[in-house]
Design an enzyme around this catalytic site. Structure first.
Site, short mmCIF file in Angstrom:
data_model
loop_
_atom_site.label_atom_id
_atom_site.label_comp_id
_atom_site.label_asym_id
_atom_site.label_seq_id
_atom_site.Cartn_x
_atom_site.Cartn_y
_atom_site.Cartn_z
N LYS A 1 0.86 -1.18 0.00
CA LYS A 1 0.00 0.00 0.00
C LYS A 1 0.89 1.22 0.00
O LYS A 1 1.77 1.35 0.86
CB LYS A 1 -0.86 0.02 1.27
CG LYS A 1 -1.81 -1.14 1.36
CD LYS A 1 -3.09 -0.85 0.63
CE LYS A 1 -3.96 -2.08 0.64
NZ LYS A 1 -5.07 -2.00 -0.29
N ASP B 1 -0.33 -0.16 -4.52
CA ASP B 1 -1.72 0.28 -4.53
C ASP B 1 -1.85 1.62 -3.84
O ASP B 1 -1.63 1.73 -2.63
CB ASP B 1 -2.59 -0.77 -3.82
CG ASP B 1 -4.08 -0.45 -3.93
OD1 ASP B 1 -4.43 0.59 -4.54
OD2 ASP B 1 -4.89 -1.23 -3.42
N GLU C 1 -1.69 0.30 -8.68
CA GLU C 1 -3.15 0.48 -8.76
C GLU C 1 -3.53 1.92 -8.47
O GLU C 1 -3.14 2.46 -7.43
CB GLU C 1 -3.86 -0.40 -7.72
CG GLU C 1 -3.84 -1.87 -8.01
CD GLU C 1 -4.49 -2.69 -6.89
OE1 GLU C 1 -5.47 -2.20 -6.26
OE2 GLU C 1 -4.01 -3.79 -6.63
N ASP D 1 -8.69 -0.46 -10.28
CA ASP D 1 -9.42 -1.16 -9.21
C ASP D 1 -10.73 -0.40 -8.98
O ASP D 1 -11.77 -0.80 -9.49
CB ASP D 1 -8.54 -1.23 -7.95
CG ASP D 1 -9.24 -1.88 -6.76
OD1 ASP D 1 -10.37 -2.35 -6.91
OD2 ASP D 1 -8.66 -1.91 -5.65
N LYS E 1 -12.86 -7.20 -7.55
CA LYS E 1 -13.29 -7.56 -6.20
C LYS E 1 -14.76 -7.94 -6.30
O LYS E 1 -15.65 -7.07 -6.25
CB LYS E 1 -13.11 -6.37 -5.25
CG LYS E 1 -11.65 -6.00 -4.95
CD LYS E 1 -11.60 -4.88 -3.93
CE LYS E 1 -10.23 -4.70 -3.32
NZ LYS E 1 -9.25 -4.15 -4.25
O1 OSB Z 1 -6.22 -6.50 -3.50
C1 OSB Z 1 -5.52 -7.14 -2.68
O2 OSB Z 1 -4.43 -7.63 -2.99
C2 OSB Z 1 -5.94 -7.31 -1.27
C3 OSB Z 1 -7.21 -6.62 -0.93
C4 OSB Z 1 -7.12 -5.13 -0.83
O3 OSB Z 1 -6.09 -4.56 -1.04
C5 OSB Z 1 -8.33 -4.42 -0.45
C6 OSB Z 1 -9.27 -5.12 0.30
C7 OSB Z 1 -10.43 -4.53 0.68
C8 OSB Z 1 -10.69 -3.23 0.31
C9 OSB Z 1 -9.77 -2.52 -0.45
C10 OSB Z 1 -8.59 -3.10 -0.84
C11 OSB Z 1 -7.66 -2.28 -1.69
O4 OSB Z 1 -7.45 -2.64 -2.85
O5 OSB Z 1 -7.16 -1.28 -1.22
MG MG Z 2 -6.94 -1.03 -4.43
#
Ligand code: OSB
Ligand code: MG
Length: 325
Positions: A136, A164, A193, A216, A238
């Site tokens: 992240k 991300d 991302e 995403d 997702k």
């Molecule tokens: O996408 C992944 O690898 C793990 C899951 C994840 O990051 C996530 C999980 C729940 C809500 C938001 C996020 C996100 O992409 O930030």
């Molecule tokens: Mg994300």
């Protein structure tokens, strides 16, 4: 009557550090649906994610009961206008009931780092095969994020980083990040991302810096269409936030037709839903490591154990049946 359905209600404690955007997630709440038709059974998880889903768990439960009532009466599940979490959980239960979800799962996770980068280095050194990790970014200084990315790429041979930013950066901040990632290291970033607040800024960033990006949040924007554009290499799906299994399969197919990678990812489902996502990923996106490293955020598993997870396992039999027909 051949058909019957149940909704179990769950509430599982989370690790104390789980923050979703602006709020701490103390308990994960949702529903497990059980469909029965003759001697066949299928399960699905309906679990809107606070701060990410538009619907609440209560709204999802009400809609699920209405749709299940029709299903038990012999009608088809009408999911076209259903809430995403409801469409996902009910379609997955129906798929399992029909024997349509292959057993084999992809349980290789991309280890997720939201905290100390050193913990991730250890996890990666223990990872067999392709080394993929997710970090992240956008939570601290962009310059620090750039240095962390460099550190991983410099110290772990063959690493493929998934970063991300969750739309945190202005174009200027994104530039500051890019400036700190050495040009020869940019290929070590499989994708970043959603770097910027708008898709247009993210696209411009990718084209200016040569850092590949993935969609995403944009996948869930009104009117989104999968298309190949310079600098875009992947879409993250997702299912709990996107909708039915059929809708997810359509997105995967469109991504593949456009030469993009599709990555199945978690919305913090319990181990029951997460296992189904691992099976769905193996089936629909073979060879692509899914984004499912979220079991560590829980303090308990539900019904289906997650490989190598040592957390206590709660069974469905221990839950309240909130509704049945
Ligand atoms: O996408 C992944 O690898 C793990 C899951 C994840 O990051 C996530 C999980 C729940 C809500 C938001 C996020 C996100 O992409 O930030
Ligand atoms: Mg994300």
């Amino acid at each position: 009557m051949m058909r019957s359905a149940k909704l179990y209600q769950y509430q599982l404690p989370m690790d104390s550090g789980v923050i979703l955007r602006t709020q701490r997630l103390v308990n994960r709440e949702g529903w497990i649906v059980e469909l029965q038709d003759g001697d066949r059974t299928g399960y699905g998880e309906i679990a809107p994610l606070p701060e990410f889903s538009q619907e609440t768990a209560e709204q999802a439960g009400e809609q699920a009961k209405a749709l299940l009532t029709q299903w038990v009466a012999g009608e088809a599940l009408a999911l076209d206008n259903a809430l995403p979490s409801v469409a996902f959980g009910l379609s997955m239960a129906e798929l399992e009931l029909q024997g349509g979800l292959p057993q084999a799962g992809n349980y290789t996770v991309a280890p997720l780092c939201a905290g100390d980068p050193d913990d991730l280095v250890i996890a990666l050194n223990n990872m067999p095969g392709e080394k993929v990790a997710k970090i992240k970014v956008g939570m601290y200084e962009a310059v620090r994020d750039g240095m962390v990315a460099n550190m991983f790429i410099d110290s772990i041979a063959g690493i493929r980083l998934r970063l991300d930013a969750n739309r945190q950066w202005t174009p200027l901040k994104a530039q500051q990040f890019a400036k700190y990632v050495k040009p020869e290291n940019r290929g070590g970033i499989a994708f970043l991302e959603e770097p910027c607040q708008t898709p247009a800024d993210s696209l411009a960033f990718a084209q200016e810096t040569g850092i590949n990006i993935a969609w995403d949040e944009t996948v869930r924007d009104e009117g989104f269409e999968v298309k190949a554009e310079p600098g875009v290499v992947a879409i993250v799906i997702k299912p709990t936030l996107v909708g039915s299994v059929q809708r997810c399969m359509e997105l995967v197919k469109q991504a593949h037709e456009q030469g993009l990678t599709a990555v199945i990812s978690s919305s913090m489902e319990t181990s029951l839903g997460l296992n189904q996502l691992a099976r769905f990923a193996e089936w629909q996106t073979p060879g692509v490591i899914p984004g499912l490293d979220t079991m560590q955020l829980f303090l308990s598993q539900l019904e289906t154990p997650w490989p190598q997870c040592e957390l206590p396992l709660k069974t469905l039999a221990e839950l309240d049946v909130a509704w049945s027909k």
